[in-house]
Design an enzyme around this catalytic site. Structure first.
Site, PDB file in Angstrom:
ATOM      1  N   GLY A   1      -6.231  -4.726  -2.033  1.00 40.02           N
ATOM      2  CA  GLY A   1      -5.215  -4.530  -3.062  1.00 40.02           C
ATOM      3  C   GLY A   1      -4.499  -3.208  -2.860  1.00 40.02           C
ATOM      4  O   GLY A   1      -5.040  -2.261  -2.271  1.00 40.02           O
TER       5      GLY A   1
ATOM      6  N   LYS B   1     -13.558  -4.957  10.838  1.00 39.12           N
ATOM      7  CA  LYS B   1     -14.264  -4.017   9.967  1.00 39.12           C
ATOM      8  C   LYS B   1     -15.701  -3.799  10.435  1.00 39.12           C
ATOM      9  O   LYS B   1     -16.218  -2.673  10.373  1.00 39.12           O
ATOM     10  CB  LYS B   1     -14.227  -4.532   8.530  1.00 39.12           C
ATOM     11  CG  LYS B   1     -12.819  -4.552   7.942  1.00 39.12           C
ATOM     12  CD  LYS B   1     -12.766  -5.278   6.607  1.00 39.12           C
ATOM     13  CE  LYS B   1     -11.355  -5.286   6.034  1.00 39.12           C
ATOM     14  NZ  LYS B   1     -11.258  -6.085   4.780  1.00 39.12           N
TER      15      LYS B   1
ATOM     16  N   VAL C   1       0.832  -1.206   0.000  1.00 36.89           N
ATOM     17  CA  VAL C   1       0.000   0.000   0.000  1.00 36.89           C
ATOM     18  C   VAL C   1       0.863   1.251   0.000  1.00 36.89           C
ATOM     19  O   VAL C   1       0.626   2.188  -0.770  1.00 36.89           O
ATOM     20  CB  VAL C   1      -0.959   0.000   1.199  1.00 36.89           C
ATOM     21  CG1 VAL C   1      -1.762   1.310   1.249  1.00 36.89           C
ATOM     22  CG2 VAL C   1      -1.909  -1.189   1.132  1.00 36.89           C
TER      23      VAL C   1
END
Length: 434
Positions: free
Chosen positions: A309, A207, A15
């Site tokens: 991703g 989350k 990232v």
């Protein structure tokens, strides 16, 4: 153009590298959007001399002293993409208390101890943004904390883990078992070498805690989330779901409503569940994420896109960087943490849900009546019964009406003790139907 906004980037992995590339590639546009150039003051990494290919950055910017970088007077914003609890918590608290805004993608830390970060931000008068912590590039958290701030959210249901969604989608499409689908996900790079955090629901639980905290103005931690993974979901379960016009997804479900005592409370859970193929989340395949939000005035809203991703996550990080940079130049701070509701957490036993139960039973008269009697004793109503096979292959598949999870679990436990029940092949919750 105003004075440059200078960033301390903590971490330069998948990232972090994408954040650097996007900052370089879009520097002119970003400066125009912010009103000032955005510059990297330094990058904290464990191995500063590591080869990083064509990364467009001066090697002199790398350092191993993250805390020293954060404390520098020329740093305005701290961007953390390292992950984990420590030392990330120490770094972010130091930045926020000193008045430096922070952007993080650290879902584990936010779910474990987000309150400490918010308190530090309030103490230092700084911004804390974390859009990238849930659902990658999908613009989700800011709508919850800003766009829907004037509404009352009642329920959030989502697919927030791409690895498990890929596995379950493959099982649904090909008829493969869990182990086979996991092996494919690993080969294609969707699953980590150790997939425990994904397949056991830890990632989804973190989350879910973040989503519930924002949706219901209540601090919710990972420990408040009921969690089950997908390792027990079988090809037979998926076939049974297909037979009833459903599929199986790992869902995070956060609800605001009345508990057993009649007082308002919050229920947060992550577990595999059957949902009708007509439900908007049923068609979410591959490694995509989607979150279905239900609010009093806005009605039903759905957010969909790539949830993981390097590039998608970096896109969300960059959006937060632009927001905090604008605020800093304007001399304002974003809305602080909203936890005014401070609602109690409802235990899983009080969650209202439905069960799909597959039983291997003895093939003799009175079996169905005996099984139905167990459901009646726990005040659980049966919606459908499907009986198949004879002799050693006799089975019952039962779907219940909505009932408290504790009553459903007690029903299953009593069924296990019946001599006419050879085994309970599977138990899955059913969501999204009547």
């Amino acid at each position: 153009m105003g004075k440059p906004v200078r960033l301390a980037l903590l971490g330069c992995g998948t990232v972090g590298s994408e954040v650097v590339r996007l900052l370089h590639a879009q520097s002119t546009d970003l400066a125009a959007r912010v009103g000032a150039p955005i510059e990297i003051a330094g990058i904290a990494v464990r191995r500063p001399n590591r080869t990083r290919g064509d990364l467009p950055v001066d090697p002199a910017l790398f350092t191993t002293d993250a805390l020293g970088l954060i404390k520098r007077d020329d740093v305005d914003v701290v961007v953390e993409v390292v992950g984990g609890i420590e030392p990330a918590r120490t770094w972010l608290v130091e930045a926020l208390r000193s008045g430096k805004s922070a952007v993080t993608a650290n879902k584990s830390l936010l779910a474990e101890d987000g309150g400490t970060l918010h308190d530090a931000a309030a103490e230092g008068g700084a911004d804390l943004y974390y859009e990238a912590s849930v659902a990658g590039a999908i613009p989700l958290l800011r709508p919850l904390r800003e766009s829907l701030h004037g509404d009352s959210i009642t329920r959030v249901t989502g697919i927030v883990n791409g690895t498990t969604n890929f596995i379950l989608s493959a099982m649904d499409t090909t008829g493969a078992g869990f182990a086979e689908a996991l092996a494919e996900a690993t080969e294609l790079g969707y699953a980590e070498a150790d997939p425990t955090a994904d397949v056991e629901g830890f990632d989804g639980a973190a989350k879910a805690a973040i989503l519930a905290s924002l949706a219901f103005h209540t601090r919710v931690g990972a420990a408040d989330v009921h969690r089950e993974g997908i390792t027990e979901v079988s090809a037979a379960d998926m076939a049974s779901a297909k037979a009833m016009g459903a599929t199986i997804k790992l869902l995070c479900i956060a609800e605001r409503g009345l508990g057993a005592a009649g007082t308002e409370s919050v229920s947060v859970r992550v577990h595999p569940a059957m949902i009708p193929r007509t439900h908007p989340l049923a068609s979410v395949g591959d490694a995509f994420n989607a979150v279905f939000v239900e609010a009093v005035a806005a009605g039903q809203l759905m957010f969909y896109g790539r949830g993981a991703g390097g590039a998608p996550t970096a896109s969300a990080v960059l959006g937060d960087i632009v927001a905090v940079a604008r605020n800093r130049l304007a001399g304002v701070r974003a809305a602080s943490e909203s936890v005014y509701a401070d609602l109690p957490i409802r235990p899983m036993g009080e969650a209202i849900t439905r069960y799909h139960i597959s039983l291997d039973v003895a093939d003799r008269a009175g079996v169905l009546a005996a099984v139905a009697g167990v459901f009646a004793r726990h005040d659980v109503s049966i919606a459908t019964v499907r009986q198949s096979g004879r002799d050693a292959d006799a089975s019952l598949v039962i779907v219940t009406h909505r009932a408290p999870d504790a009553a459903l679990a007690a029903t299953v436990e009593e069924l296990r003790g019946l001599d006419i029940v050879r085994s309970i092949a599977s138990v899955l919750r059913v969501e999204g139907g009547q």
